[in-house]
Design an enzyme around this catalytic site. Structure first.
Site, mmCIF file in Angstrom:
data_model
loop_
_atom_site.group_PDB
_atom_site.id
_atom_site.type_symbol
_atom_site.label_atom_id
_atom_site.label_comp_id
_atom_site.label_asym_id
_atom_site.label_seq_id
_atom_site.Cartn_x
_atom_site.Cartn_y
_atom_site.Cartn_z
ATOM 1 N N LEU A 1 12.332 -19.402 -5.296
ATOM 2 C CA LEU A 1 11.228 -18.722 -4.613
ATOM 3 C C LEU A 1 9.902 -18.897 -5.367
ATOM 4 C CD1 LEU A 1 10.612 -16.175 -2.476
ATOM 5 C CD2 LEU A 1 10.511 -14.953 -4.623
ATOM 6 N N ASP B 1 0.827 -1.207 0.000
ATOM 7 C CA ASP B 1 0.000 0.000 0.000
ATOM 8 C C ASP B 1 0.863 1.260 0.000
ATOM 9 O OD1 ASP B 1 -2.322 1.444 -0.002
ATOM 10 O OD2 ASP B 1 -2.782 1.144 2.115
ATOM 11 N N ARG C 1 2.122 -5.106 5.970
ATOM 12 C CA ARG C 1 1.356 -4.105 5.219
ATOM 13 C C ARG C 1 2.110 -2.786 5.289
ATOM 14 N NH1 ARG C 1 -4.844 -3.006 4.262
ATOM 15 N NH2 ARG C 1 -4.634 -1.060 3.121
ATOM 16 N N SER D 1 -6.958 -6.083 -5.860
ATOM 17 C CA SER D 1 -8.014 -6.749 -5.086
ATOM 18 C C SER D 1 -9.320 -6.766 -5.870
ATOM 19 C CB SER D 1 -8.217 -6.025 -3.751
ATOM 20 O OG SER D 1 -8.980 -4.852 -3.948
ATOM 21 N N ARG E 1 -1.287 8.697 -10.094
ATOM 22 C CA ARG E 1 -1.195 7.501 -9.254
ATOM 23 C C ARG E 1 -0.463 6.342 -9.946
ATOM 24 N NH1 ARG E 1 -4.263 7.174 -4.952
ATOM 25 N NH2 ARG E 1 -4.493 4.943 -5.186
ATOM 26 N N HIS F 1 2.401 3.266 -9.037
ATOM 27 C CA HIS F 1 2.328 1.814 -9.267
ATOM 28 C C HIS F 1 3.554 1.335 -10.059
ATOM 29 C CE1 HIS F 1 -1.523 1.888 -7.459
ATOM 30 N NE2 HIS F 1 -2.167 2.445 -8.472
ATOM 31 N N GLU G 1 2.159 -13.749 11.850
ATOM 32 C CA GLU G 1 2.569 -12.585 12.634
ATOM 33 C C GLU G 1 2.373 -11.360 11.737
ATOM 34 O OE1 GLU G 1 3.468 -12.736 15.791
ATOM 35 O OE2 GLU G 1 3.312 -14.921 15.812
#
Ligand code: FPP
Length: 254
Positions: free
Chosen positions: A140, A29, A193, A74, A42, A46, A212
């Site tokens: 990964l 975020d 976050r 999302s 914006r 990104h 966590e």
């Protein structure tokens, strides 16, 4: 079906006791605010965020983190201005053409989770290609959550279970976990976050039962090695008990 789905205790993380988390999940975020501070649109934020993604992937590989899951778009992000949504979709196309080969050479295995039918055929094909090209890699595992929502995931897993003919008795935690979009990975150990908000925003609702949490004000494009150091240091200090208690016999808390 996942190779993790055979576990009889889905909530028990594979990396109990390890100082470096096996699986890190991130809500990236702050791109918009980062751009606004620079009097830029914006989408500029990104784009910068995409560079950070590449740096964080390499950093995770250096640190021995096996799974990285990123919230890129999302189910709710469709509500953003059309220009921003198309900018993000375009970023997928540019990102895949610019970075896919590099990631493939780095040994990264890419997985994409989310409702694919709603995205354009071009974007869908870019994600399919990313998965296809990296399918046999063993480094990964990078999972990109795209048009993803945690509630959507629970519903789609239930629907799949019904389509598979499971009875109510057969609908166990293991059976549902095996049908969740992230069934190819163990549950995240560390949830990060950026951007200063303290909320989950419908990310990985099922899988973060024992994660966590680390929240930072750092805006995503500024997230760097030093920020990851802070997150991992905070993680290493946590006393993970997974609902149990710390005993003499069990040694250091896990
Ligand atoms: C949230 O910040 C960020 C997003 C909705 C997009 C995240 C996308 C990237 C980091 C680019 C990488 C993309 C891929 C496909 C890997 P925000 O825009 O809500 O920021 P704000 O809270 O400051 O407005």
């Amino acid at each position: 079906m996942s190779f993790f789905s055979g576990s009889s205790t889905p909530a028990a993380p594979a990396s109990a006791g390890a100082e470096v988390p096996r699986h890190v999940a991130i809500v990236m975020d702050g791109n918009g605010r980062w751009a606004r501070k620079r009097f830029m649109p914006r989408v500029f934020g990104h784009k910068a965020g995409m560079e950070t993604v590449m740096n964080v992937i390499a950093d995770c590989q250096r640190r021995g983190i096996s799974f990285l899951t990123l919230y890129a778009f999302s189910s709710e992000n469709w509500k953003r201005p059309e220009e921003e949504v198309s900018g993000l979709m375009n970023l997928v196309l540019v990102g895949v053409s610019k970075y896919l080969m590099r990631l493939a050479e780095q040994g990264v295995r890419i997985k994409v989770m989310g409702e694919r039918s709603a995205v354009s055929p071009k974007v869908r094909e870019a994600w399919n290609e990313a998965e296809r090209v990296t399918a046999n890699n063993t480094g990964l595992t990078l999972t990109v959550a795209f048009n993803y929502g945690g509630r959507w995931d629970v519903v789609q897993a239930c629907r799949q279970a019904m389509a598979d003919g499971l009875t109510a008795d057969q609908l166990t935690e293991e059976a549902l976990s095996a049908r969740m979009a992230l069934s190819h990975a163990p549950d995240p150990d560390l949830f990060i976050r950026t951007g200063g908000e303290i909320r989950i925003s419908n990310f990985l609702l099922w899988q973060i039962a024992y994660a966590e949490f680390h929240f930072t004000d750092c805006l995503w494009p500024d997230f760097d090695v030093a920020e990851m150091d802070k997150a991992l240091a905070a993680f290493a200090r946590r006393d993970r008990r997974f609902g149990g208690v710390k005993t003499e016999a069990s040694g250091p808390a896990v």
